[in-house]
Design a protein around this motif. Sequence first.
Motif, PDB file in Angstrom:
ATOM      1  N   LYS A 220       0.807  -1.221   0.000  1.00  0.00           N
ATOM      2  CA  LYS A 220       0.000   0.000   0.000  1.00  0.00           C
ATOM      3  C   LYS A 220       0.842   1.275   0.000  1.00  0.00           C
ATOM      4  O   LYS A 220       0.294   2.374   0.034  1.00  0.00           O
ATOM      5  N   LYS A 222       2.781   4.456  -1.252  1.00  0.00           N
ATOM      6  CA  LYS A 222       2.397   5.274  -2.414  1.00  0.00           C
ATOM      7  C   LYS A 222       3.462   5.259  -3.516  1.00  0.00           C
ATOM      8  O   LYS A 222       3.211   5.635  -4.646  1.00  0.00           O
ATOM      9  N   THR A 264       0.474  -6.045  -8.275  1.00  0.00           N
ATOM     10  CA  THR A 264      -0.364  -4.895  -7.910  1.00  0.00           C
ATOM     11  C   THR A 264       0.352  -3.586  -8.230  1.00  0.00           C
ATOM     12  O   THR A 264      -0.227  -2.666  -8.825  1.00  0.00           O
ATOM     13  N   LYS A 265       1.622  -3.494  -7.845  1.00  0.00           N
ATOM     14  CA  LYS A 265       2.341  -2.233  -8.074  1.00  0.00           C
ATOM     15  C   LYS A 265       2.609  -1.995  -9.557  1.00  0.00           C
ATOM     16  O   LYS A 265       2.585  -0.862 -10.032  1.00  0.00           O
ATOM     17  N   ARG A 268      -0.624  -0.812 -11.024  1.00  0.00           N
ATOM     18  CA  ARG A 268      -0.924   0.551 -10.554  1.00  0.00           C
ATOM     19  C   ARG A 268      -0.096   1.571 -11.365  1.00  0.00           C
ATOM     20  O   ARG A 268      -0.602   2.611 -11.792  1.00  0.00           O
TER      21      ARG A 268
END
Length: 349
Positions: A220, A222, A264-265, A268
Motif C-alpha cells: 500500500k 504510495k 499490484t504495483k 498501478r
Amino acid sequence: MFKTPKKPVILAIESSCDETAAAVLTVDSINNFPKAVTLSSVVRSQIKLHSNMGGVVPEVAARAHVKNILPVVSKALSAAGCPLEKIDYIAVTAGPGLIPSLIVGVEFAKAMSLASGKPVIPVNHLEGHLYSPFGRLSASESKKMFPMVSLIVSGGHTILVLMQNEKKYRVLGQTVDDAAGEAFDKVAKLLGLPYPGGPEVGRLAQSSRRPADFPRPMLKSKDYNFSFAGLKTAVLYFLRDHPQAESSDICAGFQQAVVDVLATKTMRAAKEFGAKSVSLSGGVSANVALRKTLQKLCKISRLGFFAPPTGLTTDNAEMIGLAAAFLLHKSYKPKHYAGVKADPNLQLK
Ligand code: KG4
Ligand code: ZN
C-alpha cells in the motif's frame, strides 16, 4: 575511423554472475526499429558448481568463467558460421554484478578488441534484461507498445521502469533491501531446497492445497519501491512456529505474497502512466504464477503483455547483444577498448 555498418554483426559476452555466455546477432532496422536476428547463443551454467555450496561463491565463479570463456565464445562464433573478421562490435556486460566475474568477460572482450581492431560496446546487464522481451517482436507490434511499464525481477534486482519509447526510460522504483529472486533463494535455503531456489519454490508451490498466509510488504505504499527482506523473516518465524507445516504450503504462500505485491504495483504504475503494455523480465520472470497473473491482469485491462521466451529469462548473452543493438539505435558510439571498465555497481539511469 570506424565506419558504421548497415547491418552490424555483434558478438555479445556475458559473465556478470554464474553464467558464462556468448551470442552472435545481426541487427537490421525495420521501420526505424531494431530487429535483431540471433545466429548463435551459448550459455554455460555453473549451477552444479555452486549448488553444493548453497549459493554463488565469487572466487569460484570467476575461476570457472576463466576456464569457460574461450570455449564458449569460440563455440558461439563457429555455431554462427561467423569468423571474428566478420564481427563489427564486441558487446560485453560491464556491470552490475560480481566484480571477479565481470572482469573476466570485460578483459576478455578488451583483449579480443585489441587483437581484432573491433570496437567494444559496454552493456548494462539490467538493460539486457529490460530489452530481452523485444527480440521476437515485429516492428508494428513494437510501435504500439509504448508507453510501457517494465518489471525487472532477477536475483540481484527488482526494478520498475517506465519506458516512454524504445530509447527513453526512467526508473519508477526498486527494492529497498532484498531482490525478489534473492528472497526466493533465501526461502528455498530455509526449506533445505537446492540452489538456485527460485525454480524449486515455484515447482513445490504448484502442489500446495493450503497456502500459508504471509504479509504483503509495501503493497500500500504510495511509491513504486519494494521490500522482501521482512517477508523472508516472516517465513523464518512461520517455520519456527509451525515445524510440521508442508513445504509446498509455505512455498505457495510466500510466492503468492511476492506475486501480489509485484503485480499490484506494476498494474498501478501502468494505470498511473497510461501504459499501453507491460513487460516482465529477469530470472524470476520464469515464475509461472507471476507470468500468468500479470498476463491475466493485462488482458483484463486491455494492455499488451511481453516477456522473454524461456531461455532468455535467466542470464544469457543474447539479451546483451539485444541491448547493444538498442544502444546503437540511440546513436551510441562504440568505444576503444582502453576506455572500457567493469563497474559492479552500474545503475539503470
Ligand atoms: O536474471 P538472473 O539469471 O540473474 C541475475 O541477474 O540475478 O536471475 C536469477 C534469479 C535467481 O534468484 C533464481 O532463483 C530466480 O532468478 N529464478 C526464479 C525462477 N527461475 C529463476 N524465481 C522464481 N521462480 C522461477 N521459476
Ligand atoms: Zn541477470
